[in-house]
Design a protein around this motif. Structure first.
Motif, PDB file in Angstrom:
ATOM      1  N   LYS A 127     -18.836  50.277 -13.956  1.00 50.62           N
ATOM      2  CA  LYS A 127     -17.437  50.439 -14.372  1.00 50.62           C
ATOM      3  C   LYS A 127     -16.479  50.103 -13.230  1.00 50.62           C
ATOM      4  CE  LYS A 127     -17.421  54.647 -15.916  1.00 50.62           C
ATOM      5  NZ  LYS A 127     -16.890  55.887 -16.532  1.00 50.62           N
ATOM      6  N   LYS A 128     -16.830  50.525 -12.040  1.00 55.03           N
ATOM      7  CA  LYS A 128     -15.981  50.225 -10.883  1.00 55.03           C
ATOM      8  C   LYS A 128     -15.947  48.721 -10.615  1.00 55.03           C
ATOM      9  CE  LYS A 128     -15.149  51.706  -6.119  1.00 55.03           C
ATOM     10  NZ  LYS A 128     -15.608  52.596  -5.023  1.00 55.03           N
ATOM     11  N   ALA A 129     -17.102  48.062 -10.758  1.00 56.90           N
ATOM     12  CA  ALA A 129     -17.167  46.617 -10.554  1.00 56.90           C
ATOM     13  C   ALA A 129     -16.334  45.880 -11.608  1.00 56.90           C
ATOM     14  CB  ALA A 129     -18.616  46.148 -10.590  1.00 56.90           C
ATOM     15  N   ILE A 130     -16.399  46.338 -12.859  1.00 58.97           N
ATOM     16  CA  ILE A 130     -15.595  45.733 -13.928  1.00 58.97           C
ATOM     17  C   ILE A 130     -14.114  45.882 -13.622  1.00 58.97           C
ATOM     18  CG2 ILE A 130     -14.907  45.974 -16.343  1.00 58.97           C
ATOM     19  CD1 ILE A 130     -17.481  44.534 -16.095  1.00 58.97           C
ATOM     20  N   SER A 131     -13.719  47.077 -13.174  1.00 53.73           N
ATOM     21  CA  SER A 131     -12.310  47.315 -12.830  1.00 53.73           C
ATOM     22  C   SER A 131     -11.854  46.392 -11.706  1.00 53.73           C
ATOM     23  CB  SER A 131     -12.129  48.775 -12.426  1.00 53.73           C
ATOM     24  OG  SER A 131     -10.797  49.039 -12.046  1.00 53.73           O
TER      25      SER A 131
ATOM     26  N   GLU B 250     -13.202  43.498 -10.970  1.00 51.53           N
ATOM     27  CA  GLU B 250     -13.218  42.136 -11.506  1.00 51.53           C
ATOM     28  C   GLU B 250     -11.951  41.845 -12.292  1.00 51.53           C
ATOM     29  OE1 GLU B 250     -14.221  38.586 -11.644  1.00 51.53           O
ATOM     30  OE2 GLU B 250     -15.973  39.747 -11.110  1.00 51.53           O
ATOM     31  N   LEU B 251     -11.549  42.794 -13.121  1.00 48.63           N
ATOM     32  CA  LEU B 251     -10.352  42.603 -13.935  1.00 48.63           C
ATOM     33  C   LEU B 251      -9.112  42.380 -13.075  1.00 48.63           C
ATOM     34  CD1 LEU B 251     -10.921  45.317 -16.692  1.00 48.63           C
ATOM     35  CD2 LEU B 251     -10.790  42.852 -17.069  1.00 48.63           C
ATOM     36  N   ARG B 252      -9.078  43.028 -11.918  1.00 51.00           N
ATOM     37  CA  ARG B 252      -7.885  42.961 -11.063  1.00 51.00           C
ATOM     38  C   ARG B 252      -7.951  41.851 -10.019  1.00 51.00           C
ATOM     39  NH1 ARG B 252      -8.328  47.919 -12.976  1.00 51.00           N
ATOM     40  NH2 ARG B 252      -6.477  49.237 -13.226  1.00 51.00           N
ATOM     41  N   GLU B 253      -9.038  41.079 -10.055  1.00 46.29           N
ATOM     42  CA  GLU B 253      -9.193  40.040  -9.026  1.00 46.29           C
ATOM     43  C   GLU B 253      -8.080  38.997  -9.108  1.00 46.29           C
ATOM     44  OE1 GLU B 253     -12.434  36.760  -7.407  1.00 46.29           O
ATOM     45  OE2 GLU B 253     -12.574  37.545  -9.437  1.00 46.29           O
ATOM     46  N   HIS B 254      -7.803  38.502 -10.323  1.00 47.12           N
ATOM     47  CA  HIS B 254      -6.772  37.486 -10.506  1.00 47.12           C
ATOM     48  C   HIS B 254      -5.583  38.132 -11.217  1.00 47.12           C
ATOM     49  CE1 HIS B 254      -9.747  34.585  -9.288  1.00 47.12           C
ATOM     50  NE2 HIS B 254     -10.543  34.920 -10.295  1.00 47.12           N
ATOM     51  N   LYS B 255      -4.440  38.177 -10.569  1.00 44.89           N
ATOM     52  CA  LYS B 255      -3.287  38.884 -11.122  1.00 44.89           C
ATOM     53  C   LYS B 255      -2.812  38.284 -12.432  1.00 44.89           C
ATOM     54  CE  LYS B 255      -1.539  40.572  -6.673  1.00 44.89           C
ATOM     55  NZ  LYS B 255      -0.408  40.576  -5.711  1.00 44.89           N
ATOM     56  N   SER B 256      -2.823  36.954 -12.530  1.00 45.66           N
ATOM     57  CA  SER B 256      -2.316  36.302 -13.742  1.00 45.66           C
ATOM     58  C   SER B 256      -3.200  36.592 -14.938  1.00 45.66           C
ATOM     59  CB  SER B 256      -2.187  34.794 -13.523  1.00 45.66           C
ATOM     60  OG  SER B 256      -3.415  34.258 -13.040  1.00 45.66           O
ATOM     61  N   SER B 257      -4.527  36.460 -14.780  1.00 41.25           N
ATOM     62  CA  SER B 257      -5.430  36.736 -15.892  1.00 41.25           C
ATOM     63  C   SER B 257      -5.438  38.223 -16.233  1.00 41.25           C
ATOM     64  CB  SER B 257      -6.848  36.259 -15.575  1.00 41.25           C
ATOM     65  OG  SER B 257      -7.356  36.906 -14.422  1.00 41.25           O
ATOM     66  N   PHE B 258      -5.281  39.080 -15.233  1.00 40.53           N
ATOM     67  CA  PHE B 258      -5.227  40.525 -15.493  1.00 40.53           C
ATOM     68  C   PHE B 258      -3.974  40.879 -16.288  1.00 40.53           C
ATOM     69  CE2 PHE B 258      -3.926  44.841 -14.050  1.00 40.53           C
ATOM     70  CZ  PHE B 258      -4.959  45.547 -14.668  1.00 40.53           C
ATOM     71  N   LEU B 259      -2.849  40.229 -15.981  1.00 32.01           N
ATOM     72  CA  LEU B 259      -1.614  40.471 -16.732  1.00 32.01           C
ATOM     73  C   LEU B 259      -1.784  40.059 -18.191  1.00 32.01           C
ATOM     74  CD1 LEU B 259       1.380  41.282 -16.777  1.00 32.01           C
ATOM     75  CD2 LEU B 259       1.934  38.925 -16.097  1.00 32.01           C
TER      76      LEU B 259
ATOM     77  N   PRO C 193     -15.441  38.371 -20.730  1.00 27.61           N
ATOM     78  CA  PRO C 193     -15.445  37.511 -19.532  1.00 27.61           C
ATOM     79  C   PRO C 193     -15.727  38.272 -18.246  1.00 27.61           C
ATOM     80  CG  PRO C 193     -13.605  36.943 -20.969  1.00 27.61           C
ATOM     81  CD  PRO C 193     -14.210  38.192 -21.523  1.00 27.61           C
ATOM     82  N   SER C 194     -15.170  39.472 -18.110  1.00 27.35           N
ATOM     83  CA  SER C 194     -15.427  40.275 -16.904  1.00 27.35           C
ATOM     84  C   SER C 194     -16.866  40.767 -16.864  1.00 27.35           C
ATOM     85  CB  SER C 194     -14.464  41.469 -16.857  1.00 27.35           C
ATOM     86  OG  SER C 194     -13.129  41.027 -16.740  1.00 27.35           O
TER      87      SER C 194
ATOM     88  N   LYS D  47     -23.067  37.301 -12.204  1.00 26.03           N
ATOM     89  CA  LYS D  47     -22.530  36.820 -10.918  1.00 26.03           C
ATOM     90  C   LYS D  47     -22.040  35.381 -10.983  1.00 26.03           C
ATOM     91  CE  LYS D  47     -25.702  39.912  -8.458  1.00 26.03           C
ATOM     92  NZ  LYS D  47     -24.733  40.983  -8.261  1.00 26.03           N
ATOM     93  N   ILE D  48     -21.267  35.085 -12.030  1.00 26.33           N
ATOM     94  CA  ILE D  48     -20.648  33.774 -12.176  1.00 26.33           C
ATOM     95  C   ILE D  48     -19.134  33.949 -12.169  1.00 26.33           C
ATOM     96  CG2 ILE D  48     -20.218  31.909 -13.823  1.00 26.33           C
ATOM     97  CD1 ILE D  48     -23.107  31.929 -14.547  1.00 26.33           C
ATOM     98  N   GLU D  49     -18.452  33.140 -11.403  1.00 26.41           N
ATOM     99  CA  GLU D  49     -17.004  33.224 -11.282  1.00 26.41           C
ATOM    100  C   GLU D  49     -16.333  32.279 -12.276  1.00 26.41           C
ATOM    101  OE1 GLU D  49     -13.281  34.405  -9.682  1.00 26.41           O
ATOM    102  OE2 GLU D  49     -15.292  35.245  -9.579  1.00 26.41           O
ATOM    103  N   LEU D  50     -15.490  32.842 -13.141  1.00 30.22           N
ATOM    104  CA  LEU D  50     -14.712  32.032 -14.071  1.00 30.22           C
ATOM    105  C   LEU D  50     -13.372  31.696 -13.437  1.00 30.22           C
ATOM    106  CD1 LEU D  50     -15.264  33.921 -17.463  1.00 30.22           C
ATOM    107  CD2 LEU D  50     -16.581  32.031 -16.515  1.00 30.22           C
ATOM    108  N   PRO D  51     -13.001  30.430 -13.379  1.00 31.36           N
ATOM    109  CA  PRO D  51     -11.671  30.075 -12.866  1.00 31.36           C
ATOM    110  C   PRO D  51     -10.586  30.781 -13.679  1.00 31.36           C
ATOM    111  CG  PRO D  51     -13.031  28.122 -13.117  1.00 31.36           C
ATOM    112  CD  PRO D  51     -13.780  29.239 -13.760  1.00 31.36           C
ATOM    113  N   THR D  52      -9.472  31.063 -13.043  1.00 32.89           N
ATOM    114  CA  THR D  52      -8.395  31.813 -13.700  1.00 32.89           C
ATOM    115  C   THR D  52      -7.913  31.126 -14.965  1.00 32.89           C
ATOM    116  OG1 THR D  52      -7.666  32.658 -11.550  1.00 32.89           O
ATOM    117  CG2 THR D  52      -6.109  32.816 -13.365  1.00 32.89           C
ATOM    118  N   ALA D  53      -7.738  29.806 -14.901  1.00 39.40           N
ATOM    119  CA  ALA D  53      -7.252  29.069 -16.075  1.00 39.40           C
ATOM    120  C   ALA D  53      -8.225  29.206 -17.239  1.00 39.40           C
ATOM    121  CB  ALA D  53      -7.061  27.590 -15.724  1.00 39.40           C
TER     122      ALA D  53
END
Length: 312
Positions: free
Chosen positions: A18-22, A24-33, A71-72, A79-85
């Motif tokens: 749960k902490k990792a998901i949280s 992850e969600l906050r990693e990119h500000k635009s996608s988190f918004l 996605p998160s 362990k795959i990074e999705l680009p913000t777009a």
């Protein structure tokens, strides 16, 4: 005791996840918004449909809330990074398909809504298929090396396979649950060998159809009702177009090895160590537990010292 230990380990893993998901969600500000806004809109829709007693739409809302966090989950779990777009487009795609398309009936009200989403799906699935093979292609543990052409072909085939599986799903839901996911189409001409008076294999055409009747009653649709076939083939066609577009983009991306900025915005990649939030969360949790143990040990030692002083 063993059962309690297993339960504690499960709880610990769940808290870390749960902490990792949280994180992850906050990693990119635009996608988190975008995620927060869409989640709030879904929750509002959920509450309104509960008040109206429309529990089918309530289920769709709950499903959408789960899909929005998918996605998160993928990024943390494998362990795959999705680009913000790409992440933003996936979130908007889920919202557009479920909340706007199904609950607000955009599939019916807005011509081409379904076509737009299926085209986008073909594009996105080609990007996902491309990235999966490209990651394996560049991994040291795997012996094979695919050329850019074969990478593009694999991406195209992956996208088309997902498109076909989705049409299977729509057909199954319509057949077994009486839904209408394969939207019907009004057509004015049909060709069928069933109309051949000789019983042969010659198709007979009926043109200029402007009305159709069932059991002697006019349907009032202005034409003949095609049940799902035209919609299915149109969906696969636009999926094909989306898949081809990205496969071509991906081909030049690999040929120039990552120089294309446009393609890079849609191609997932392996996470770097500093982006592995599951590992980071586990390290932080371990450090926290160690600090609590040290604090507890210090408290116990202080208590023993006080007791010894009192006894002396």
């Amino acid at each position: 005791m063993d059962r309690r230990n297993r339960k504690n380990r499960r709880n610990r893993k769940w808290e870390i996840f749960k902490k990792a998901i949280s994180m992850e969600l906050r990693e990119h500000k635009s996608s988190f918004l975008v995620y927060v806004i869409l989640r709030l809109l879904v929750i509002v829709t959920l509450v309104l449909n509960i008040l109206r007693g429309n529990y089918e739409n309530v289920f769709v809302c709950v499903l959408t809330l789960v899909l929005l966090i998918l996605p998160s989950l993928i990024q943390v779990g494998i362990k795959i990074e999705l680009p913000t777009a790409l992440e933003i487009i996936v979130l908007l795609f889920i919202f557009s398909a479920e909340i706007l398309g199904e609950i607000n009936a955009f599939y019916v009200r807005i011509p081409g809504w379904d076509t737009i989403l299926h085209t986008l799906n073909g594009f996105l699935m080609a990007a996902v298929g491309f990235s999966l093979v490209d990651i394996l292609n560049r991994h040291e543990r795997f012996a094979f090396q695919l050329s850019p052409v074969f990478l593009a072909i694999v991406a195209f085939c992956f996208s088309m396979t997902i498109g076909v599986l989705w049409e299977f799903f729509e057909f199954g839901m319509d057949s077994f649950f009486g839904l209408d996911m394969q939207k019907d189409t009004i057509i004015h001409t049909i060709h069928s060998v069933k109309l051949d008076p000789s019983g042969g294999n010659t198709p007979v055409a009926i043109r200029n159809i402007y009305d159709a009747a069932v059991n002697g009653e006019s349907l009032g649709l202005g034409g003949y009702l095609d049940v799902g076939l035209v919609d299915t083939m149109k969906d696969l066609l636009v999926n094909f177009i989306g898949a081809v577009v990205f496969s071509v983009i991906g081909f030049f991306y690999v040929k120039n090895r990552g120089k294309g900025r446009f393609a890079g915005r849609f191609i997932p990649r392996l996470k770097r160590k500093e982006q592995d939030f599951l590992d980071i969360a586990e390290q932080e949790e371990t450090a926290r537990e160690l600090a609590l143990e040290q604090e507890s040990s210090g408290t116990v030692r202080a208590g023993l010292q006080i007791r010894d002083q009192e006894n002396s």
